[in-house]
Scaffold this active site. Structure first.
Site, short mmCIF file in Angstrom:
data_model
loop_
_atom_site.label_atom_id
_atom_site.label_comp_id
_atom_site.label_asym_id
_atom_site.label_seq_id
_atom_site.Cartn_x
_atom_site.Cartn_y
_atom_site.Cartn_z
N HIS A 102 0.88 -1.10 0.07
CA HIS A 102 0.11 -0.05 0.13
C HIS A 102 0.84 1.33 0.01
CE1 HIS A 102 -2.77 3.04 1.52
NE2 HIS A 102 -3.79 2.27 0.91
N GLU A 174 -3.92 2.25 -7.24
CA GLU A 174 -4.45 3.64 -6.30
C GLU A 174 -3.52 4.67 -6.64
OE1 GLU A 174 -6.63 2.19 -2.48
OE2 GLU A 174 -4.52 1.83 -2.07
P1 PGA Z 1 -9.41 6.38 0.48
O1 PGA Z 1 -8.43 5.34 0.79
O2 PGA Z 1 -10.63 5.56 -0.07
O3 PGA Z 1 -9.80 6.88 1.80
O4 PGA Z 1 -8.99 7.31 -0.46
C1 PGA Z 1 -8.20 4.19 -0.14
C2 PGA Z 1 -6.83 3.26 0.15
O5 PGA Z 1 -5.95 3.87 0.74
O6 PGA Z 1 -6.69 2.17 0.11
#
Ligand code: PGA
Length: 266
Positions: A102, A174
Site C-alpha cells: 500500500h 490506487e
Molecule cells: P481512500 O483510501 O478510499 O480513503 O482514498 C483508499 C486506500 O488507501 O486504500
C-alpha cells in the site's frame, strides 16, 4: 477459507474495505453486526482489518462468504522481526488475503518494490491472496510518468512470482494523489490506467519462459481494483468501466451504510 480461494477465478466485482488504523474492538463488532444483516449475492467482499482485530474479525466472518484480510505481512515465516506479523500467523487465523505494498507502507515505512516482491511470493506460497497495491504519486502523474512507474512496480513487484501463480493475485490500482484526498481519478482516467495494467500483465506473461497460466484462467481473470476516494457518489460511474473489477475503499468503508451502498453497485 484461504486454501479454498487460491487458484480459483474470483467472482467479480470485488470490494475490499481498508480500515487502516481505525476502530476499537467493540466498533469492529458493531460494524459486522450491521453489515452481516445484508446479503450480497455473487459479490466478493473483503475486509483488511488492523492486526489486533484479525482474530475477532475472522471469527465474526467465519460462517459468511466475506473474506477477512490483513493490511500487511512480513516475508519471513518467523524470526527476530519485532512488531511484524508472519504469513503463518495469518494462516493460523484463517486469513484469506493481505494488502501488500500500500502506498502508505511505501511512503511511511520504506517499503520498496524489492521487499514487496518478497512479500508477494511468500503470500502466494502460503495460500494468502496478495492484494498488490500500485499507483503513481501526484508529481509522477504530472510529469507524465504514470506508465513508467506502474511498469516498474509491476515488473519488479512480481519478479519472484511464477507466471502460473499470477492467477492467485489481486491488483489494486490506487493513484497516490487520489488516496484520502476526496479527488478520485475520473472514470475514463482510471479505465485507461486499468487497461495499461492489464496490457503490462500480458507482457509479463509473454516475456516469461514458463508462461503456463492454467488453461481455465487468463490475464483477464486477474482482478484489477480501483482505489482512491471511492465514495457512494462516484462508485457507480467507476464500476461501469470495462476494466475496473472492483474497489479498494478506505474512508468510505468505515461506515457500514456507505460501504453497503458502494458494494451494491455493479
Ligand atoms: P481512500 O483510501 O478510499 O480513503 O482514498 C483508499 C486506500 O488507501 O486504500
Amino acid at each position: 477459507m484461504n486454501n479454498y480461494l487460491m487458484n480459483k477465478v474470483l467472482q467479480k466485482p470485488i470490494y475490499i474495505a481498508n480500515w487502516k488504523m481505525h476502530f476499537t474492538s467493540s466498533e469492529v463488532n458493531l460494524f459486522f453486526d450491521k453489515f452481516l444483516n445484508y446479503s450480497f449475492n455473487n459479490k466478493c467482499i473483503g475486509f483488511a482489518v488492523p492486526a489486533p482485530y484479525l482474530s475477532i474479525a475472522s471469527n465474526k466472518l467465519n460462517n459468511s462468504s466475506l473474506m477477512c484480510g490483513a493490511q500487511n505481512m512480513h516475508w519471513a515465516l518467523e524470526g527476530a522481526f519485532t512488531g511484524e506479523v508472519s504469513p503463518l500467523m495469518l494462516n493460523d487465523l484463517g486469513i484469506s488475503f493481505s494488502l501488500i505494498g500500500h502506498s502508505e507502507r511505501r511512503t511511511y515505512f520504506g517499503e520498496t518494490n524489492e521487499t514487496i516482491a518478497k512479500k508477494i511470493k511468500v503470500a502466494i506460497d502460503n495460500s494468502i491472496i496478495p492484494v498488490f497495491c500500485i499507483g503513481e504519486t501526484k508529481e509522477e502523474f504530472e510529469a507524465g510518468k504514470r506508465e513508467e512507474v506502474i511498469s516498474s512496480q509491476i515488473f519488479e513487484g512480481l519478479s519472484l512470482v511464477e507466471s502460473d501463480c499470477l492467477s492467485s493475485l489481486i491488483i489494486a490500482y490506487e493513484p497516490v494523489w487520489a488516496i484520502g484526498t476526496g479527488l478520485s481519478a475520473s472514470p475514463e482516467d482510471a479505465e485507461s490506467a486499468h487497461k495499461l495494467i492489464k496490457n503490462l500483465l500480458k507482457k509479463l506473461v509473454n516475456n516469461s519462459e514458463s508462461s503456463n497460466l492454467s488453461s481455465d484462467i487468463t490475464i483477464g481473470d486477474i482482478p484489477v481494483l480501483y482505489g482512491g476516494s471511492v465514495k457512494e457518489d462516484n462508485a457507480q460511474n467507476l464500476i461501469e468501466q470495462e476494466n475496473i473489477d472492483g474497489f479498494l475503499v478506505g474512508g468510505a468503508s468505515l461506515k457500514p451504510e456507505s460501504f453497503i451502498k458502494i458494494c451494491s453497485y455493479r
